[in-house]
Scaffold this motif. Sequence first.
Motif, PDB file in Angstrom:
ATOM      1  N   GLN A  45      -2.279   2.428  13.913  1.00 17.93           N
ATOM      2  CA  GLN A  45      -1.817   1.518  12.871  1.00 17.93           C
ATOM      3  C   GLN A  45      -1.619   2.300  11.576  1.00 17.93           C
ATOM      4  N   TYR A  46      -0.480   2.055  10.905  1.00 15.56           N
ATOM      5  CA  TYR A  46      -0.211   2.737   9.644  1.00 15.56           C
ATOM      6  C   TYR A  46      -1.094   2.172   8.532  1.00 15.56           C
ATOM      7  N   LEU A  47      -1.652   3.089   7.750  1.00 14.64           N
ATOM      8  CA  LEU A  47      -2.528   2.703   6.647  1.00 14.64           C
ATOM      9  C   LEU A  47      -1.750   2.369   5.386  1.00 14.64           C
ATOM     10  N   TYR A  48      -0.478   2.794   5.324  1.00 13.71           N
ATOM     11  CA  TYR A  48       0.335   2.607   4.126  1.00 13.71           C
ATOM     12  C   TYR A  48       1.681   2.001   4.504  1.00 13.71           C
TER      13      TYR A  48
ATOM     14  N   GLN B 238      -1.847   7.201   9.553  1.00  9.85           N
ATOM     15  CA  GLN B 238      -2.213   6.139  10.471  1.00  9.85           C
ATOM     16  C   GLN B 238      -3.563   6.420  11.106  1.00  9.85           C
ATOM     17  N   ARG B 239      -4.154   5.322  11.566  1.00 12.52           N
ATOM     18  CA  ARG B 239      -5.441   5.404  12.236  1.00 12.52           C
ATOM     19  C   ARG B 239      -5.454   4.394  13.375  1.00 12.52           C
TER      20      ARG B 239
ATOM     21  N   ARG C 109       0.855  -1.185   0.000  1.00 11.47           N
ATOM     22  CA  ARG C 109       0.000   0.000   0.000  1.00 11.47           C
ATOM     23  C   ARG C 109       0.893   1.237   0.000  1.00 11.47           C
TER      24      ARG C 109
ATOM     25  N   ASP D  21      -2.467   5.035  -3.816  1.00 15.69           N
ATOM     26  CA  ASP D  21      -3.519   5.959  -3.412  1.00 15.69           C
ATOM     27  C   ASP D  21      -3.042   7.377  -3.714  1.00 15.69           C
TER      28      ASP D  21
ATOM     29  N   THR E 211      -3.884  11.305   6.041  1.00 17.62           N
ATOM     30  CA  THR E 211      -3.421  10.735   7.307  1.00 17.62           C
ATOM     31  C   THR E 211      -2.665   9.447   7.010  1.00 17.62           C
TER      32      THR E 211
END
Length: 438
Positions: free
Chosen positions: A78-81, A74-75, A33, A62, A72
């Motif tokens: 936790q990292y989104l990428y 992370q959420r 990602r 993305d 952003t």
Amino acid sequence: MASLSIIFLTFISISLLPVLCLSFSPENPTDRRVLVLLDDLDLKSSHSIFFKSLQARGFELDFKLADDPKITLQRYGQYLYDGLILFSPMTERFGGSLDLEAVLDFVDAGHDLIVSGDTNASDLIRTIAAECGVDFDEDPSAMVIDHTSYAVSDIEGDHALIASDGFIQSDIILGSTKIEAPVLFKGIGHSLNPANSLVLKVLSASPSAYSANPNSKLANPPSLTGSAISLVSVVQARNNARIMISGSIDMFSNQLFKSAVQKAGASNKYRKSGNEQFVTELSKWVFHERGHLKAVTVRHHKVGETDEPAMYRINDDLEYSVEIYEWSGTSWEPYVANDVQVQFYMMSPYVLKTLSTNKKGLYYTSFKVPDVYGVFQFKVEYQRLGYTSLSLAKQIPIRPFRHNEYDRFIKTAFPYYGASFSTMAGFFIFSIVYLFNK
């Protein structure tokens, strides 16, 4: 009925748990990602060849504008990428929760980064590069100019479009297929921070190059000259995160990918520049599709045994082994080398051994435990250009002989034994002579 339904659902959940865990477990080290931040969404089409090559290799891109307020990384902690591409050299401030500190934390967490600067690069991009050990030319309007190694073009006197073939000599970083055509580059140069030993030049300017404003006369000598100018650099951090820093965003464009190239003064004219091959191979290294190592099955035991003991005794003979594999882009393959070493370490290495290999991934050796007791470590610190570093450590105590484990008679002590018995014999003879002599 309700209780039976709950029991049934619980049974189904437990039975599916291994399947779910398997489906979400990573099968390879490749980042998948990737967040791409752009100054202008038109870059998505003008640089489409590069982006499509990433997507063809399984990456999920993305695309967002760099000032998008919803950005952003992370959420919920936790990292989104897994990777970040900054094709936004003009951006003064990122949108959303992304800022300089967030980018650096992203790299510190072990994720990969591609940064592209350009002429008039913003202070934000310059600061990110500086934190990675790269210093762009301080003059915001400076470009790399070369009156000897420029690319022949229809624009007479345009020596800011240079043709560089100053590649790093590393098959791991740039692939085993040699890049024949020069790379077209038009942008800003940078130098490497001498205090940072982790940054490497992968594309250098020629000795005749210099960095200056092409639209004004030189009032002072240029600050960057010759082969000290780096056009593209890479960093592999100590946590094995990888970073690529380029001084030209045009280097990734479709136009330069497809352009024919002829270096000034050279007779060879190439129908296609080396940009696509160079960028593609380098991106494979940055995103861990090449040069990624892992170590598994670290074992040690006494010679003739198979179980790992809780401790060793001084002068024991032991065997040590570890399996090392390399990611080939599709699967784990045995890593073959002759320079992997193990240290038996306590404050300093008491034993240093080069491991033998069966060329199937297994590395092994045997040695005698030193005649020193204490807490030791088996240590493997493996660092090789282009490969992820391996740092393995396993602690084990070493004890001395017990009182009943020493030899009853030691050969080196025979003189002392002889002296003791001769003293006793002499005293006995003296006593007899003294008592019975008149």
